[in-house]
Design a protein around this motif. Structure first.
Motif, PDB file in Angstrom:
ATOM      1  N   THR A   1       0.871  -1.191  -0.181  1.00 14.15           N
ATOM      2  CA  THR A   1       0.095   0.243   0.025  1.00 14.15           C
ATOM      3  C   THR A   1       0.961   1.269   0.467  1.00 14.15           C
ATOM      4  N   GLY A   2       0.466   2.432   0.374  1.00 16.94           N
ATOM      5  CA  GLY A   2       1.300   3.695  -0.035  1.00 16.94           C
ATOM      6  C   GLY A   2       1.147   3.889  -1.517  1.00 16.94           C
ATOM      7  N   ARG A   3       2.583   5.472  -1.149  1.00 12.89           N
ATOM      8  CA  ARG A   3       2.517   5.656  -2.788  1.00 12.89           C
ATOM      9  C   ARG A   3       4.368   5.267  -2.569  1.00 12.89           C
ATOM     10  N   HIS A   4       4.269   5.240  -3.220  1.00 15.27           N
ATOM     11  CA  HIS A   4       6.115   4.684  -3.538  1.00 15.27           C
ATOM     12  C   HIS A   4       6.727   5.651  -5.002  1.00 15.27           C
ATOM     13  N   GLU A   5       7.926   6.409  -5.315  1.00 19.16           N
ATOM     14  CA  GLU A   5       8.148   7.316  -6.649  1.00 19.16           C
ATOM     15  C   GLU A   5       9.301   6.550  -7.529  1.00 19.16           C
ATOM     16  N   ILE A   6       8.896   6.361  -7.935  1.00 18.65           N
ATOM     17  CA  ILE A   6      10.109   6.023  -9.298  1.00 18.65           C
ATOM     18  C   ILE A   6      11.181   7.164 -10.494  1.00 18.65           C
ATOM     19  N   ALA A   7      12.112   7.648 -10.206  1.00 15.75           N
ATOM     20  CA  ALA A   7      12.508   8.579 -10.580  1.00 15.75           C
ATOM     21  C   ALA A   7      12.974   8.102 -11.605  1.00 15.75           C
ATOM     22  N   LEU A   8      12.968   7.704 -12.790  1.00  9.63           N
ATOM     23  CA  LEU A   8      13.617   7.412 -14.131  1.00  9.63           C
ATOM     24  C   LEU A   8      15.213   7.808 -14.114  1.00  9.63           C
ATOM     25  N   THR A   9      15.973   7.275 -14.875  1.00  8.65           N
ATOM     26  CA  THR A   9      16.809   8.083 -15.047  1.00  8.65           C
ATOM     27  C   THR A   9      17.556   7.965 -16.487  1.00  8.65           C
ATOM     28  N   SER A  10      16.437   6.600 -17.396  1.00  6.65           N
ATOM     29  CA  SER A  10      17.038   6.135 -19.357  1.00  6.65           C
ATOM     30  C   SER A  10      15.288   6.064 -19.205  1.00  6.65           C
ATOM     31  N   THR A  11      15.440   5.586 -20.739  1.00  8.86           N
ATOM     32  CA  THR A  11      14.136   5.907 -21.446  1.00  8.86           C
ATOM     33  C   THR A  11      13.888   4.083 -21.525  1.00  8.86           C
TER      34      THR A  11
ATOM     35  N   GLU B   1       2.865  -4.154  -9.252  1.00  7.62           N
ATOM     36  CA  GLU B   1       1.451  -4.781  -8.695  1.00  7.62           C
ATOM     37  C   GLU B   1       0.856  -2.974  -7.985  1.00  7.62           C
ATOM     38  N   ALA B   2       1.493  -1.613  -8.579  1.00  5.02           N
ATOM     39  CA  ALA B   2       0.995  -0.600  -8.688  1.00  5.02           C
ATOM     40  C   ALA B   2      -0.784  -0.642  -8.565  1.00  5.02           C
ATOM     41  N   ASP B   3      -1.909  -0.186  -8.254  1.00  6.71           N
ATOM     42  CA  ASP B   3      -2.918  -0.308  -8.611  1.00  6.71           C
ATOM     43  C   ASP B   3      -3.011   0.585  -9.220  1.00  6.71           C
ATOM     44  N   THR B   4      -2.016   2.388  -9.130  1.00  3.96           N
ATOM     45  CA  THR B   4      -2.561   3.596  -9.960  1.00  3.96           C
ATOM     46  C   THR B   4      -1.216   3.640 -10.356  1.00  3.96           C
ATOM     47  N   ILE B   5      -0.611   4.211 -11.195  1.00  2.00           N
ATOM     48  CA  ILE B   5       0.363   4.752 -11.985  1.00  2.00           C
ATOM     49  C   ILE B   5       0.382   6.451 -12.429  1.00  2.00           C
ATOM     50  N   LEU B   6       0.688   7.635 -11.565  1.00  2.00           N
ATOM     51  CA  LEU B   6       0.759   8.762 -11.823  1.00  2.00           C
ATOM     52  C   LEU B   6       1.887   9.504 -12.770  1.00  2.00           C
ATOM     53  N   LEU B   7       1.095   9.471 -13.582  1.00  2.00           N
ATOM     54  CA  LEU B   7       2.537  10.161 -15.023  1.00  2.00           C
ATOM     55  C   LEU B   7       2.910  11.364 -14.906  1.00  2.00           C
ATOM     56  N   ASP B   8       4.273  11.899 -14.516  1.00  2.00           N
ATOM     57  CA  ASP B   8       5.012  12.450 -14.589  1.00  2.00           C
ATOM     58  C   ASP B   8       5.948  13.013 -15.673  1.00  2.00           C
TER      59      ASP B   8
ATOM     60  N   GLY C   1      -0.181  15.996 -12.407  1.00  2.00           N
ATOM     61  CA  GLY C   1      -0.585  17.176 -11.722  1.00  2.00           C
ATOM     62  C   GLY C   1      -1.475  17.482 -11.175  1.00  2.00           C
ATOM     63  N   GLY C   2      -1.738  17.824  -9.793  1.00  5.39           N
ATOM     64  CA  GLY C   2      -3.288  18.279  -9.404  1.00  5.39           C
ATOM     65  C   GLY C   2      -4.242  16.971  -9.148  1.00  5.39           C
ATOM     66  N   VAL C   3      -3.006  15.337  -8.773  1.00  3.82           N
ATOM     67  CA  VAL C   3      -4.534  15.069  -8.325  1.00  3.82           C
ATOM     68  C   VAL C   3      -4.176  14.391  -6.280  1.00  3.82           C
TER      69      VAL C   3
ATOM     70  N   ALA D   1      -7.021   2.598  -3.769  1.00  5.81           N
ATOM     71  CA  ALA D   1      -6.487   1.728  -2.691  1.00  5.81           C
ATOM     72  C   ALA D   1      -5.441   1.668  -2.758  1.00  5.81           C
ATOM     73  N   GLY D   2      -4.835   0.731  -2.327  1.00  5.84           N
ATOM     74  CA  GLY D   2      -3.771   0.290  -2.271  1.00  5.84           C
ATOM     75  C   GLY D   2      -2.033   0.633  -2.572  1.00  5.84           C
ATOM     76  N   LEU D   3      -1.233   0.215  -3.957  1.00  2.45           N
ATOM     77  CA  LEU D   3      -0.115   0.803  -3.983  1.00  2.45           C
ATOM     78  C   LEU D   3      -0.459   1.764  -5.312  1.00  2.45           C
ATOM     79  N   THR D   4      -0.017   3.029  -4.747  1.00  6.57           N
ATOM     80  CA  THR D   4       0.566   4.260  -5.535  1.00  6.57           C
ATOM     81  C   THR D   4       1.636   4.502  -5.954  1.00  6.57           C
ATOM     82  N   VAL D   5       1.866   4.718  -7.592  1.00  7.59           N
ATOM     83  CA  VAL D   5       3.555   4.409  -7.509  1.00  7.59           C
ATOM     84  C   VAL D   5       3.430   6.322  -8.907  1.00  7.59           C
ATOM     85  N   ILE D   6       3.952   6.729  -8.042  1.00 13.78           N
ATOM     86  CA  ILE D   6       4.501   8.049  -9.049  1.00 13.78           C
ATOM     87  C   ILE D   6       5.894   7.710  -9.829  1.00 13.78           C
TER      88      ILE D   6
END
Length: 270
Positions: free
Chosen positions: A194-204, A219-226, A247-249, A256-261
Motif C-alpha cells: 500500500t501507500g505511495r512510492h516514487e520511481i524517478a527514471l534515469t533512462s527510457t 504491483e501498482a494499482d494506480t500509476i501517476l505519470l509525471d 499534476g493535480g491528483v 486504495a492500495g499501491l500508488t506509484v509516481i
C-alpha cells in the motif's frame, strides 16, 4: 508506442477437429501437438472446409503446394500455420513448458524455433515441478479467498504479497503448494503493498529499471505519470492499473492500495 509482434493466446481445441496436411518429419510434430492438446486430427482438406474447421497446419514438402493450400484455407476462413514459412502464417506455435495447469509459451514469431527451445530449457531448470500444484491449490481456495477478500483489488493485493519472491507462497518455492491452507488461515493479517512510492527514471530503457522499481510497477494499482513515460516502460505495469497524470491528483482520487509516481527522465521533460 511500443508494441508486440503477435498476440499471445491460449486456444481451447479439446474435442475439436484441426486440419493437418502433409506427412513426415515436418507434419508429425504438429500432429503430436494437436493430440497433446486434446484435438482431433483431420487430414482431408475438403472435409475440413465443409465441416467448418477453424485451424490448419500445412507441412507439405513442396513450397508451392504449401502456398496454394495456405491461400485456399485462409479463403475458407481458417487460421493457418505453414511449417518453416512464417510469412504465410496467421499464427506460430511456441516452445511449451508444461506445469499443468500452468503453461508457459516461448515464441519468437517464427524467427528461431531453436532459440525458443533453449529459453524454455533454461526455464525448465528454474521453475519447480510443483508450480502446477500451487495453481491447483489456489484454484481450490478461490471461494475462501472471495469470502475473505470480497473486493477484487483486495484479493489481488493479498495474492501479490503472498506470491512475490520471498512471500508466503513464493511461486518459485517448491514447498509453496503445501502452504496454501496455512496461508489462508492468516491471510487476513497479511501485509499488503500500500501507500505511495516514487520511481524517478534515469533512462527510457526498461532494462534500466531496478528490481525494486520493476516489482512496484508490476504491483501498482494506480500509476501517476509525471512527464512523458515511454510505453516500453509502462508495458511492465499491470494492464488494469489506473493511469493518471500526476499534476493535480490528490491522494483521495487514487485507488486504495499501491500508488506509484513515475517521473520521466529529465532529458524528456518539457
Amino acid at each position: 508506442m511500443a508494441g508486440i509482434g503477435s498476440l499471445p493466446l491460449f486456444h481451447q481445441i479439446r474435442g475439436q477437429k484441426v486440419l493437418v496436411l502433409g506427412e513426415g518429419e515436418a507434419a508429425e510434430p504438429k500432429r503430436r501437438l494437436v493430440e497433446r492438446a486434446g484435438g482431433i486430427i483431420e487430414d482431408d482438406m475438403q472435409r475440413a472446409v465443409d465441416e467448418g474447421v477453424r485451424i490448419a497446419f500445412v507441412a507439405y514438402d513442396d513450397a508451392r503446394a504449401c502456398e496454394n493450400a495456405a491461400i485456399n484455407l485462409r479463403c475458407a476462413g481458417m487460421l493457418v500455420n505453414v511449417v518453416d514459412m512464417p510469412a504465410l502464417c496467421d499464427f506460430t506455435t511456441p516452445s511449451i513448458l508444461d506445469r499443468d495447469p500452468v503453461l508457459i509459451a516461448v515464441g519468437t514469431g517464427g524467427a528461431s524455433a531453436g532459440l525458443a527451445k533453449h529459453v524454455r530449457l533454461r526455464l525448465e531448470r528454474i521453475l519447480p515441478e510443483t508450480l502446477g500444484d500451487l495453481a491447483k491449490a489456489l484454484f481450490g481456495a478461490r471461494d475462501r479467498l472471495r469470502e475473505r477478500f470480497p473486493q477484487g483489488a483486495e484479493r489481488r493485493r493479498a495474492l501479490d504479497e503472498a506470491l512475490r519472491e520471498g512471500g508466503a507462497l513464493d511461486a518459485l518455492d517448491p514447498a509453496s503448494a503445501d502452504r496454501v491452507d496455512a496461508w489462508m488461515e492468516g491471510a487476513a493479517a497479511a501485509r499488503q503493498a500500500t501507500g505511495r512510492h516514487e520511481i524517478a527514471l534515469t533512462s527510457t530503457d526498461p532494462e534500466m529499471l531496478t528490481l525494486r522499481d520493476a516489482r512496484l510497477l508490476g504491483e501498482a494499482d494506480t500509476i501517476l505519470l509525471d512527464g512523458d513515460i515511454p510505453e516500453a516502460i509502462l508495458a511492465r505495469a499491470r494492464a488494469d492499473a489506473v493511469r493518471l497524470p500526476y499534476g493535480g491528483v490528490t491522494h483521495d482520487e487514487t485507488e486504495a492500495g499501491l500508488t506509484v509516481i513515475m517521473r520521466a527522465p529529465p532529458s524528456t521533460k518539457a
